[in-house]
Design a protein around this motif. Structure first.
Motif, PDB file in Angstrom:
ATOM      1  N   LEU A  39       2.205   2.275  -8.813  1.00 23.90           N
ATOM      2  CA  LEU A  39       2.943   2.156  -7.713  1.00 23.90           C
ATOM      3  C   LEU A  39       4.650   2.585  -8.106  1.00 23.90           C
ATOM      4  CD1 LEU A  39       3.190   1.229  -4.801  1.00 23.90           C
ATOM      5  CD2 LEU A  39       3.590  -1.040  -5.543  1.00 23.90           C
ATOM      6  N   HIS A  40       4.774   3.919  -7.731  1.00 22.20           N
ATOM      7  CA  HIS A  40       5.963   4.304  -7.990  1.00 22.20           C
ATOM      8  C   HIS A  40       7.034   4.325  -6.730  1.00 22.20           C
ATOM      9  CE1 HIS A  40       8.850   8.275  -8.687  1.00 22.20           C
ATOM     10  NE2 HIS A  40       9.195   7.329  -9.338  1.00 22.20           N
ATOM     11  N   GLU A  69       7.822  -3.274 -13.570  1.00 22.46           N
ATOM     12  CA  GLU A  69       8.517  -2.466 -14.631  1.00 22.46           C
ATOM     13  C   GLU A  69       7.922  -2.114 -15.680  1.00 22.46           C
ATOM     14  OE1 GLU A  69      11.355  -1.813 -13.117  1.00 22.46           O
ATOM     15  OE2 GLU A  69      12.041  -3.568 -11.834  1.00 22.46           O
ATOM     16  N   GLU A  70       6.961  -1.198 -15.450  1.00 23.90           N
ATOM     17  CA  GLU A  70       5.991  -1.035 -16.641  1.00 23.90           C
ATOM     18  C   GLU A  70       6.580  -0.492 -17.816  1.00 23.90           C
ATOM     19  OE1 GLU A  70       4.372   1.926 -17.892  1.00 23.90           O
ATOM     20  OE2 GLU A  70       5.679   3.339 -16.511  1.00 23.90           O
ATOM     21  N   HIS A  71       7.874   0.444 -17.415  1.00 22.16           N
ATOM     22  CA  HIS A  71       8.282   1.278 -18.450  1.00 22.16           C
ATOM     23  C   HIS A  71       9.253   0.421 -19.559  1.00 22.16           C
ATOM     24  CE1 HIS A  71      11.641   0.142 -15.496  1.00 22.16           C
ATOM     25  NE2 HIS A  71      12.443   0.474 -16.522  1.00 22.16           N
ATOM     26  N   GLY A  99       3.666  -0.715 -11.949  1.00 20.12           N
ATOM     27  CA  GLY A  99       4.912  -0.505 -10.934  1.00 20.12           C
ATOM     28  C   GLY A  99       6.260  -0.226 -11.612  1.00 20.12           C
ATOM     29  N   SER A 100       6.958   0.638 -11.129  1.00 20.95           N
ATOM     30  CA  SER A 100       8.397   0.993 -11.545  1.00 20.95           C
ATOM     31  C   SER A 100       9.006   1.932 -10.529  1.00 20.95           C
ATOM     32  CB  SER A 100       8.105   1.479 -12.918  1.00 20.95           C
ATOM     33  OG  SER A 100       9.298   1.849 -13.423  1.00 20.95           O
ATOM     34  N   ALA A 101      10.073   1.922 -10.642  1.00 19.25           N
ATOM     35  CA  ALA A 101      11.021   2.967 -10.270  1.00 19.25           C
ATOM     36  C   ALA A 101      11.358   4.136 -10.997  1.00 19.25           C
ATOM     37  CB  ALA A 101      12.327   2.525  -9.752  1.00 19.25           C
ATOM     38  N   GLU A 142      -5.623  10.661 -14.018  1.00 20.13           N
ATOM     39  CA  GLU A 142      -6.128   9.420 -14.971  1.00 20.13           C
ATOM     40  C   GLU A 142      -5.856   8.220 -13.961  1.00 20.13           C
ATOM     41  OE1 GLU A 142      -5.474   9.534 -18.840  1.00 20.13           O
ATOM     42  OE2 GLU A 142      -5.246  11.696 -18.919  1.00 20.13           O
ATOM     43  N   TYR A 143      -4.767   8.049 -13.579  1.00 20.82           N
ATOM     44  CA  TYR A 143      -4.315   7.028 -12.586  1.00 20.82           C
ATOM     45  C   TYR A 143      -4.322   7.348 -11.251  1.00 20.82           C
ATOM     46  CZ  TYR A 143      -2.769   5.077 -17.217  1.00 20.82           C
ATOM     47  OH  TYR A 143      -2.479   4.792 -18.490  1.00 20.82           O
ATOM     48  N   ARG A 144      -4.210   6.587 -10.322  1.00 18.79           N
ATOM     49  CA  ARG A 144      -3.904   7.044  -8.725  1.00 18.79           C
ATOM     50  C   ARG A 144      -2.536   6.582  -8.350  1.00 18.79           C
ATOM     51  NH1 ARG A 144      -8.296   4.246  -4.540  1.00 18.79           N
ATOM     52  NH2 ARG A 144      -7.643   5.396  -2.679  1.00 18.79           N
ATOM     53  N   LEU A 145      -1.941   7.692  -8.035  1.00 14.13           N
ATOM     54  CA  LEU A 145      -0.581   7.506  -7.696  1.00 14.13           C
ATOM     55  C   LEU A 145      -0.256   7.081  -6.409  1.00 14.13           C
ATOM     56  CD1 LEU A 145       2.380   8.248  -8.602  1.00 14.13           C
ATOM     57  CD2 LEU A 145       2.228  10.449  -7.736  1.00 14.13           C
ATOM     58  N   VAL A 146       0.467   5.869  -6.209  1.00 13.08           N
ATOM     59  CA  VAL A 146       0.834   5.380  -4.682  1.00 13.08           C
ATOM     60  C   VAL A 146       2.438   5.381  -4.947  1.00 13.08           C
ATOM     61  CG1 VAL A 146       0.694   3.526  -3.318  1.00 13.08           C
ATOM     62  CG2 VAL A 146      -1.324   4.033  -4.930  1.00 13.08           C
ATOM     63  N   THR A 147       3.244   5.874  -3.759  1.00 13.14           N
ATOM     64  CA  THR A 147       4.668   6.054  -3.806  1.00 13.14           C
ATOM     65  C   THR A 147       5.100   5.584  -2.549  1.00 13.14           C
ATOM     66  OG1 THR A 147       4.347   8.025  -2.601  1.00 13.14           O
ATOM     67  CG2 THR A 147       4.344   8.380  -5.078  1.00 13.14           C
ATOM     68  N   LEU A 148       6.413   4.821  -2.967  1.00 11.32           N
ATOM     69  CA  LEU A 148       7.389   4.343  -2.109  1.00 11.32           C
ATOM     70  C   LEU A 148       8.592   5.031  -2.111  1.00 11.32           C
ATOM     71  CD1 LEU A 148       6.897   0.583  -2.478  1.00 11.32           C
ATOM     72  CD2 LEU A 148       5.506   1.842  -0.818  1.00 11.32           C
ATOM     73  N   GLU A 149       8.793   6.208  -1.175  1.00 12.38           N
ATOM     74  CA  GLU A 149       9.955   7.057  -1.184  1.00 12.38           C
ATOM     75  C   GLU A 149      11.281   6.441  -0.882  1.00 12.38           C
ATOM     76  OE1 GLU A 149       9.893   9.880  -2.717  1.00 12.38           O
ATOM     77  OE2 GLU A 149       7.661  10.388  -2.795  1.00 12.38           O
ATOM     78  N   ASN A 150      11.044   5.213  -0.078  1.00 15.39           N
ATOM     79  CA  ASN A 150      12.144   4.896   0.669  1.00 15.39           C
ATOM     80  C   ASN A 150      12.518   3.259   0.480  1.00 15.39           C
ATOM     81  OD1 ASN A 150      13.015   7.464   2.336  1.00 15.39           O
ATOM     82  ND2 ASN A 150      10.963   6.920   3.075  1.00 15.39           N
TER      83      ASN A 150
END
Length: 761
Positions: free
Chosen positions: A254-255, A352-354, A386-388, A402-410
């Motif tokens: 969840l980016h 904040e997985e990073h 999840g992370s920005a 390999e992972y499923r990408l889900v984005t929140l751009e705003n």
């Protein structure tokens, strides 16, 4: 069972068994000492299923005799079964230490995976999985419990007892469970005398057990209804719901930009999990585990458990038991909460997985993200990362499918991201800018404060002065135990090593040339605080770093004061850069964006980008908007430029080709071997020997080094490290294979192997 190594010696107790016999054998691993699995015979009294509290089974700790002296040691039982024991001399297991298993079969399986992946003895892994408070049964006490034997209760009419003794016996017989002395006395309304009389007549039986002390009451929290999701959030939740309904393991990234409402998406996904009768684990960095974070979950769920390192052993044990009993809906915790004993796991979230704090820096040196992937595979449930600013390993895996990408751009409510401007410190007229705060930042702070806004200033350096040096001869004050500069702390009037905590009084003259003009240079948060107070005397200022936040609860109190508007300027280290949501913050200043940019670490640019982006995200979260000023000597560095533009893809597209060219993660696997010793030449020789052994494996991995560590001496030990790069984890393990056996090392020489290292210092 396949035959394993046994703890055998010629001294009793040991038994030679007939060829045809099979016996119940327990396989154990030791919590400390010799590695490997060892077999012990199970005495009959520990195999009686009518006494489950004494039963030997996998997941319980036992006591076993070790070595020629039969020294009693603690071990973990990993397997029990009937086994042919012809010709084998096995010792008897001595005691069962737990009344029920502390580790489920699934957690034992996960422990084995960690041991194999991170090259750590299984016993040491299991010690790491279980909190000390759980192992020590913190919050319990030994109590004698009384019950009535069947032979006595069947012959009540034949007993001729005084009235008080008869009443006490009837009360105990009527109880559905054994009673402690005080409970029994209260229910029978008697003193200890009739009870002691019954004990002397052997009409009651007793046993000593550990029972819980009174638990703490949960603080009541006002419940809140779910927030209405915007279009992006609703689409993200729909994708996660599909993964939940598939009942298969999927990893989703969840980016979302800072302030995009990732937490609300997590919570509504967990509400679906709870509606299915299952449980969720939410991992957050320790630094973000604030009442604000935990409160969001307690406002929405009836039963939330919290696990983190600052809890007492009693509280940790209590929460662990609540989770294992199945009554907890959501477990919120730091790194080690990935081992929470949820019996009905339905979802794992790593926020904040990073964050580098998800990597353990002592054995077992696991990364919570990697363990979470393995655990969710075992339980066939989804994992949300999840992370920005995702780690490049996670981002690459998502882009590769390999992972499923889900984005929140705003951001939520379409709030704009704050404008970010660089302040080029190279252009500053240092005759008029002698302090830490440049003229543009000073002016912006004045405007923000005059408008009633709040200000955050971030400097990732503790102390007052970061180095002490003589201008005449060049002498630099270093820690006598470590190869690092001592940091001056003015409040305590001492110089301190931030690596080993060695302290001494600051010098008043140069120890080498005796010049009295010794200088205290460099900038820490204490010096920044002094400058802020001097330049903004009417402002209410609060500093947050590990030096000022030592008292229990001080971190929470500081944030509550800032949230309530009792503080105008909050300054501190990276602990103020992440996870905080304060709508009245209209200005963020990064005092020096370059502090970690030029470290000898291939992740230096990535860390700088993460930190600047995250601290910039603390402003502009309200209707008043916000701005960010980044002071830097490297305004054209790609990591700084991308952070100022809130452009993660720009950063990743610039950084990944360099990683690929050099074979660094995510385009290869890496391990780091560190050798340390009191004698520099001996330690270096051992490291060189390791390198030769690994290079001879022809496994496909490459060995770089040895070379002195960036901090060549730490806590009186000289340190050398080797980097091992390989195309796969299998190649990495094969290259490290020579170090997996028993190595004869000189005295005072130690070594560690770190798989997927984060710390390169």
């Amino acid at each position: 069972m396949a035959q394993q190594q046994n703890l055998f010696d010629t001294t009793p107790p040991a038994w030679e068994l007939d060829d045809a016999e099979t016996k119940l054998v327990a396989r154990v691993v030791l919590s400390t000492g010799p590695t490997g699995e060892f077999d012990y015979l199970v005495p009959e009294n520990f195999a009686d299923e009518r006494r489950p509290e004494m039963l030997v089974e996998a997941g319980r700790r036992v006591q076993v005799p070790l070595g020629r002296g039969n020294r009693p040691v603690v071990a973990y039982c990993t397997q029990v079964g009937l086994e042919p024991v012809a010709g084998r001399r096995l010792k008897l297991l001595a005691a069962v230490l737990d009344t029920s298993p502390l580790l489920t079969p699934r957690m034992l399986e996960l422990g084995r995976w960690i041991a194999e992946y991170y090259l750590t003895p299984l016993g040491q892994v299991l010690e790491g999985i279980l909190p000390a408070g759980v192992r020590g049964k913190a919050g319990t006490r030994e109590t004698t419990l009384f019950s009535v034997p069947t032979r006595v209760s069947a012959n009540f009419t034949r007993l001729d007892l005084p009235e008080k003794q008869a009443k006490a016996l009837m009360v105990l017989a009527a109880s559905s469970k054994p009673l402690a002395m005080k409970q029994w006395m209260a229910r029978a309304e008697c003193t200890a005398a009739p009870i002691n009389a019954l004990r002397k007549k052997e009409l009651v039986e007793s046993r000593v057990e550990r029972i819980d002390t009174d638990p703490l009451l949960e603080e009541e929290v006002e419940r809140r209804a779910p927030h209405e999701l915007n279009t992006e959030q609703a689409a993200a939740l729909h994708t996660i719901a599909d993964a939940l309904e598939s009942r298969e393991q999927q990893t989703l990234l969840l980016h979302g930009v800072t302030g995009s409402g990732k937490t609300e998406v997590y919570i509504q996904a967990i509400e679906k999990v709870v509606s299915y009768g299952r449980q969720a684990i939410v991992l957050v960095p320790e630094i973000s585990l604030t009442p604000q974070t935990v409160g969001r979950f307690r406002e929405r769920f009836d039963n939330v458990a919290v696990l983190h390192s600052h809890q007492s052993d009693v509280e940790r044990h209590r929460q662990w038991k609540r989770i294992a009993a199945g009554g907890v809906q959501v477990v919120v915790g730091a790194r080690s909460a990935i081992f929470a004993p949820t019996p009905h796991l339905g979802l794992v979230v790593i926020d904040e997985e990073h964050e580098t704090s998800f990597k353990q820096d002592t054995a077992p040196r696991y990364h919570a993200r990697q363990v979470a992937i393995q655990r969710t595979k075992m339980d066939r449930v989804p994992l949300i990362l999840g992370s920005a600013t995702p780690s490049l390993e996670t981002w690459h895996a998502a882009k590769a499918g390999e992972y499923r990408l889900v984005t929140l751009e705003n951001r939520v409510s379409d709030l704009p991201l704050p404008t970010v401007r660089a302040v080029d410190l190279r252009d500053m007229d240092h005759r008029h800018n002698r302090g830490a705060i440049s003229r543009p930042l000073y002016q912006a702070m004045g405007v923000a404060l005059n408008d009633g806004g709040q200000v955050i200033l971030m400097l990732n350096r503790r102390g007052y002065s970061t180095h002490v040096q003589c201008p005449s001869c060049g002498f630099a004050l270093k820690c006598p135990q470590c190869d690092v500069s001592m940091v001056y702390h003015r409040a305590a009037n001492q110089v301190t090593c931030h690596w080993c905590d060695y302290t001494e009084l600051p010098p008043t003259y140069c120890p080498e040339c005796k010049d009295a003009n010794i200088r205290y240079g460099g900038l820490g948060t204490q010096k920044l605080e002094a400058e802020v107070r001097a330049r903004f005397p009417k402002a209410r200022v609060l500093r947050m770093d590990t030096d000022s936040m030592r008292r229990p609860g001080s971190h929470e109190q500081a944030l509550d004061s800032f949230r309530a508007g009792e503080v105008d300027i909050l300054l501190g280290t990276q602990m103020i850069a992440k996870g905080l949501d304060f709508p009245n913050v209209t200005l963020v200043g990064v005092i020096n964006a370059d502090t970690a940019l030029h470290w000898p670490d291939f992740r230096a640019s990535e860390r700088t980008f993460h930190l600047v982006t995250q601290v910039a995200g603390r402003t502009g979260r309200g209707d008043r908007g916000g701005r960010v000023l980044v002071q830097t000597l490297s305004p054209d560095h790609p990591a700084i430029v991308a952070a100022m533009q809130h452009n993660y893809r720009m950063f990743a597209d610039n950084e990944l080709p360099d990683r690929e060219m050099l074979g660094y993660p995510p385009f290869g696997r890496m391990a780091r071997v560190v050798v340390r010793g009191k004698n520099e030449e001996v330690a270096q020789a051992v490291a060189s020997g390791f390198a030769e052994q690994m290079q001879a494996t022809e496994s496909g991995g490459s060995v770089i080094g040895p070379a002195p560590c960036a901090i060549a001496k730490l806590r009186e030990y000289y340190r050398f490290h080797l980097l091992i790069k390989a195309g796969s984890i299998e190649q990495l393990h094969a290259t490290l294979a020579p170090l997996a056996g028993k190595l004869k090392l000189p005295d005072d020489v130690q070594w560690i192997a770190d798989i997927d290292p984060i710390d390169m210092m």
